[in-house]
Enzyme design. Structure first.
Site, mmCIF file in Angstrom:
data_model
loop_
_atom_site.group_PDB
_atom_site.id
_atom_site.type_symbol
_atom_site.label_atom_id
_atom_site.label_comp_id
_atom_site.label_asym_id
_atom_site.label_seq_id
_atom_site.Cartn_x
_atom_site.Cartn_y
_atom_site.Cartn_z
ATOM 1 N N ASP A 158 -4.864 -4.563 -18.368
ATOM 2 C CA ASP A 158 -3.948 -3.444 -18.667
ATOM 3 C C ASP A 158 -4.173 -2.872 -20.069
ATOM 4 O O ASP A 158 -3.242 -2.336 -20.678
ATOM 5 C CB ASP A 158 -2.468 -3.880 -18.531
ATOM 6 C CG ASP A 158 -2.118 -4.364 -17.147
ATOM 7 O OD1 ASP A 158 -2.740 -3.891 -16.174
ATOM 8 O OD2 ASP A 158 -1.207 -5.209 -17.022
ATOM 9 N N HIS A 179 0.259 0.865 -13.323
ATOM 10 C CA HIS A 179 1.049 -0.299 -13.739
ATOM 11 C C HIS A 179 2.514 0.122 -13.836
ATOM 12 O O HIS A 179 2.819 1.177 -14.400
ATOM 13 C CB HIS A 179 0.539 -0.818 -15.093
ATOM 14 C CG HIS A 179 1.265 -2.058 -15.529
ATOM 15 N ND1 HIS A 179 0.985 -3.298 -14.993
ATOM 16 C CD2 HIS A 179 2.279 -2.239 -16.393
ATOM 17 C CE1 HIS A 179 1.801 -4.187 -15.532
ATOM 18 N NE2 HIS A 179 2.599 -3.572 -16.386
ATOM 19 N N GLU A 238 5.921 6.240 -9.361
ATOM 20 C CA GLU A 238 4.505 5.864 -9.182
ATOM 21 C C GLU A 238 3.858 6.730 -8.104
ATOM 22 O O GLU A 238 2.710 7.162 -8.241
ATOM 23 C CB GLU A 238 4.378 4.397 -8.755
ATOM 24 C CG GLU A 238 4.735 3.405 -9.828
ATOM 25 C CD GLU A 238 4.513 1.974 -9.357
ATOM 26 O OE1 GLU A 238 3.453 1.679 -8.785
ATOM 27 O OE2 GLU A 238 5.415 1.141 -9.558
ATOM 28 N N LEU A 298 -4.466 -6.944 -7.072
ATOM 29 C CA LEU A 298 -4.085 -8.049 -7.956
ATOM 30 C C LEU A 298 -5.249 -8.794 -8.602
ATOM 31 O O LEU A 298 -5.066 -9.464 -9.609
ATOM 32 C CB LEU A 298 -3.187 -9.042 -7.201
ATOM 33 C CG LEU A 298 -1.805 -8.476 -6.843
ATOM 34 C CD1 LEU A 298 -1.033 -9.466 -5.976
ATOM 35 C CD2 LEU A 298 -1.004 -8.117 -8.077
ATOM 36 N N GLY A 307 0.794 -1.230 0.000
ATOM 37 C CA GLY A 307 0.000 0.000 0.000
ATOM 38 C C GLY A 307 0.823 1.275 0.000
ATOM 39 O O GLY A 307 0.369 2.318 0.476
ATOM 40 N N ASN A 338 1.501 3.015 -2.553
ATOM 41 C CA ASN A 338 0.792 3.975 -3.414
ATOM 42 C C ASN A 338 -0.390 4.600 -2.681
ATOM 43 O O ASN A 338 -0.672 5.782 -2.852
ATOM 44 C CB ASN A 338 0.343 3.308 -4.715
ATOM 45 C CG ASN A 338 1.452 3.261 -5.739
ATOM 46 O OD1 ASN A 338 1.847 4.285 -6.296
ATOM 47 N ND2 ASN A 338 1.991 2.070 -5.981
#
Ligand code: GRF
Length: 202
Positions: free
Chosen positions: A145, A104, A174, A85, A12, A14
């Protein structure tokens, strides 16, 4: 204020970057809930520390997308996949068309699709010998994706890189790119024409 749900499966970091951007006033949105498909995901702790509602969904459950739709519909305007996921399928994609985004860790369409997640993405980039990799924020559609690209950031790949060193360097980017992309939604700056997504800057 834009209300978002953040979906996670692991550390986590992000999610943390989103929360930190909100704290620093750069990102103006409210994280209404964090949903994880793994009960041991550390990101759940990060959410609980902020008193954000957390939900655990069962990843072996066929109806995981349905469960997430029920949790989010009418409660949030944007679903952010931040290291989530499980693959979302069915009605949720339609109901949240152009309102589900994913980060991604490569420059899509390179090193993405089925089975390309986590360090595998970086192993593939290093062994292919690309000079640049990076990260991509894109819309989630029926494929893996494959949705339209919102924004990307390049990261150089050095001769001495391993998958792990590249992964670390990409992750730093990211953490900037995902809050930036969410802010585009918060400020209503996103326009789409088919696969082409434009960010309207005043
Ligand atoms: C990130 O590299 C993200 O791009 C990928 O999974 C990783 C999640 O990291 N989809 P974290 O859980 O946010 O630390």
């Amino acid at each position: 204020m834009l209300k978002i749900a953040v979906l996670i499966s692991g550390n986590g970091s992000n999610l943390q970057a989103i929360l930190d951007s909100i704290d620093s006033g750069i990102l103006k949105c409210s994280v209404e809930m964090v949903i994880s498909d793994r009960k041991e995901a550390y990101g759940l702790e990060r959410a609980k520390q902020r008193n954000i509602k957390t939900y655990i969904v069962n990843r072996s459950e066929k109806n995981i997308s349905r469960e997430i739709l029920e949790l989010t519909l009418g409660k949030v305007q944007l679903i952010v996949l931040a290291g989530f996921l499980s693959i979302l399928k069915g009605e949720i994609i339609e109901k949240f068309r152009n309102r589900i985004i994913n980060i991604h860790p490569s420059l899509i369409p390179a090193f993405c699709g089925k089975g390309m997640y986590g360090v595998k993405v970086h192993e593939a980039a290093v062994s292919y010998g690309v000079k640049y990799s990076g990260c991509t924020v894109h819309f989630v559609d029926e494929g893996t994706d494959s949705g339209a690209i919102i924004c990307q950031k390049t990261v150089p790949v050095y001769n001495e890189d391993t998958a792990e060193t590249l992964q670390k360097r990409v992750l730093v980017e990211e953490h900037k790119l995902l809050p930036k992309a969410i802010n585009y939604f918060a400020e209503d700056k996103i326009r789409s024409e088919g696969r082409k997504v434009f960010v309207i800057e005043e």
